[in-house]
Structure formats: C-alpha cells, structure tokens
Write an enzyme that holds these catalytic residues in place. Structure first.
Site, PDB file in Angstrom:
ATOM      1  N   CYS A  49      42.346  45.045  47.907  1.00 25.70           N
ATOM      2  CA  CYS A  49      42.778  46.392  48.301  1.00 25.70           C
ATOM      3  C   CYS A  49      42.587  46.623  49.798  1.00 25.70           C
ATOM      4  CB  CYS A  49      41.966  47.417  47.510  1.00 25.70           C
ATOM      5  SG  CYS A  49      42.183  49.116  48.048  1.00 25.70           S
ATOM      6  N   TYR A 180      53.587  51.798  51.656  1.00 19.55           N
ATOM      7  CA  TYR A 180      53.648  52.265  50.264  1.00 19.55           C
ATOM      8  C   TYR A 180      54.812  53.221  50.056  1.00 19.55           C
ATOM      9  CZ  TYR A 180      49.163  50.150  49.088  1.00 19.55           C
ATOM     10  OH  TYR A 180      48.161  49.245  48.839  1.00 19.55           O
TER      11      TYR A 180
END
Length: 327
Positions: A49, A180
C-alpha cells in the site's frame, strides 16, 4: 469498490475517497489520551500500500524502529480486512490477531468505515488508536523526537512548512489520489478529466525538480516521501492497471532520475517490494482485473542504475546522517 485505505468507486460516477479517518493523535503531551511511549504502540503497514509505505519509510529515516514495532499484513485482502498471512499461522505475533479488522472492532464494535492501513494499535488494549496516515508521519517527525535516532533528518522543517504544505496538498490531490481517480473513474468524462489533472501535475513536478535535487530544495522532506510512494508504483501498476499511460516513469527523464535517487537512498528502496505491489493491485482490484492475473512485466531492473542527480548538489539528510543498514 475496494476497502484499500477507504477507496470507493461507484460505476457511472467520478471516483471519490472516504477520508473520514480516526483522528486521535499520539503526542508528547498525551492530550488525546495517548502519550508518546516506546513499546506501547504497533504500526500495521502493508508494503503493498502506498499510504502505508510512507509510514514505513519515515519510521526508518527517523530511527523509530525500537520505539514503534511494525506488523506487516500480506499483499492482498478480502472485502472485510487485511490479514496477517505472512506471519506463522497467519497471526500477528504481537497483537495475536489474524485480521486488522479485529483491532478496529475492539476500538468500535460497530466501526462503519473501511478497514485501512496504515493503522497504529495500542498494544496494551489491542484497540486502534489512529489510521490518519497523513498525520501519523507528521507526528513521527514532530511528536516522537525523544526517540529519534542520532542524526535523524528534519523531514518537516518549521521554516519550510508554509511552502511545503501546499506542495504536499497538490501532490495528494493530483498525484497520490490522482492515479486512483484515473483507475476508478466510472465514466469516460471522469477519466479524461482525472487524466488531464494528473499529467498537468506531473509536468509541474518535473519542472520543479529540473533545477533542485528535492522538492523543497537540497534535502529530503516529507514531501519527497509522499511523492516517492506513487512514483515507485507508477510503471509497475499505475501506467497499465490505472490507465495512466501518457508516459511511463522511465520515459520522464527528470522524474525517473529523481525517483531512482530516492530509491537508492537508505530508508527508501529497502521498503519497496514490487512483487507485493503488483500482487495487491492486480489480485484485489477484481473490478478492474477480473481474472486476477498478475503481469510478469515491466522490467524493473533499472531502479539501481546511475541517476546523475548528485550534480544538483544537496545533502539528502540535511544536517543529519543516513540510517544504519538493515540487519
């Protein structure tokens, strides 16, 4: 939809991120009920992440390894939680739990939001203290100074904050979160707008870094950490998986050299695991990659090649020193 750090995307809409994090802080004066205390807290941060990767880097640069323990989930999670599948028996050896969700539910049995990393858990109670990743790293720099290693760099210099905060805000909105917005866009129009914003920002960063070694000048700061974790994932996942494909990072000379400079700086490259990164994005995001097939490429060998950024001068750690090599 994904629960990775509060990611939400509904088909037909523009990507949005749930940013309602647990904002309790661990501070030197303990004003929120959680004083800085060596050995009391455990940072849970998956290498896959980018948001968690920040905390691993800052913890290492500041030398907080002995003060704050580190638990690492595996690269994948299901709809409910990240799991400790890299540990023997699938159980975190300090917290004794199989899922990070258990620490969230200890904090609030009805916790309504995404089960995200990074997160700091109070070892004495097994409850989450905070998952506010942006504040966590700033507090590592400003509240945990009693436990910084000798020679720790100043990653959030007070005299630069007025300039630095807007730079970091733009990096977040346009780059960290911008990839994103491209990847999870629900319409062509939303994707086109997100794509344009991303590349305007990357061109701005290239221009800024053309004449100075780091984002704030001659030394590494928190701003560089925040940009690095997106750049290091760019060719491996964002270029293809998230359709951020105007150019590869390797085709952007300034940003590619800058990213390699950081990668080769102690505290950065050793926190990166490309296999975990690719596995996470391509396996977890089944809405984008239904087969779950993880691509073999791209060739990532170039990260250790010469970058030439030394010609710009600068002192990576300012008045400090590099962290000691990992055991």
């Amino acid at each position: 939809m994904s629960n990775e750090n509060g990611v939400y995307s509904v088909p037909g809409t523009e990507f949005t991120r749930d940013t309602n994090y647990i904002q309790t802080r661990i501070t030197a004066d303990g004003r929120d009920g959680f004083p800085v205390e060596a050995g009391r807290y455990r940072l849970i941060a998956a290498k896959a992440c980018p948001w968690a990767n920040r905390t691993i880097i800052v913890r290492r640069l500041l030398g907080l390894e002995d003060a704050i323990s580190l638990g690492m989930p595996g690269p994948t999670h299901d709809k409910d939680s990240w799991t400790f599948d890299l540990d023997p028996g699938g159980v975190d050896p300090v917290l004794g739990i199989e899922r990070i969700q258990q620490a969230y539910l200890a904090y609030d049995p009805d916790y309504p939001r995404g089960i995200t990393v990074p997160v700091i858990v109070d070892v004495t109670t097994g409850k989450v203290v905070t998952n506010d990743y942006a504040q966590i790293t700033l507090d590592f720099s400003t509240e945990w100074t009693a436990y910084h290693r000798e020679g720790a760099p100043d990653l959030y210099p007070e005299h630069l904050r007025a300039e630095m905060d807007p730079v970091m805000r733009r990096i977040y909105t346009e780059v960290n979160n911008g990839v994103y917005r491209c990847g999870f866009a629900g319409t062509q129009e939303a994707y086109d707008a997100a794509y344009a914003r991303l590349w305007i920002a990357l061109d701005w960063l290239s221009e800024r870094l053309a004449s100075q070694r780091y984002l704030m000048g001659e030394s590494i700061t928190e701003a560089d950490v925040r940009l690095f974790t997106t750049l290091v994932r760019f060719d491996a996942v964002y270029h293809g998986h998230f359709k951020c494909n105007r150019s590869k990072l390797t085709e952007m000379p300034i940003l590619w050299a800058y990213a390699r400079d950081l990668f080769q700086t102690p505290g950065f490259g050793e926190t990166v695991d490309f296999d975990q990164i690719k596995t996470h994005y391509y396996v977890v995001h089944r809405d984008l990659n239904p087969s779950g097939i993880v691509p073999v490429g791209p060739d990532l060998a170039g990260w250790t090649t010469a970058h030439g950024r030394e010609s710009l001068g600068g002192r990576p750690f300012g008045d400090g020193t590099a962290p000691a090599p990992l055991p």
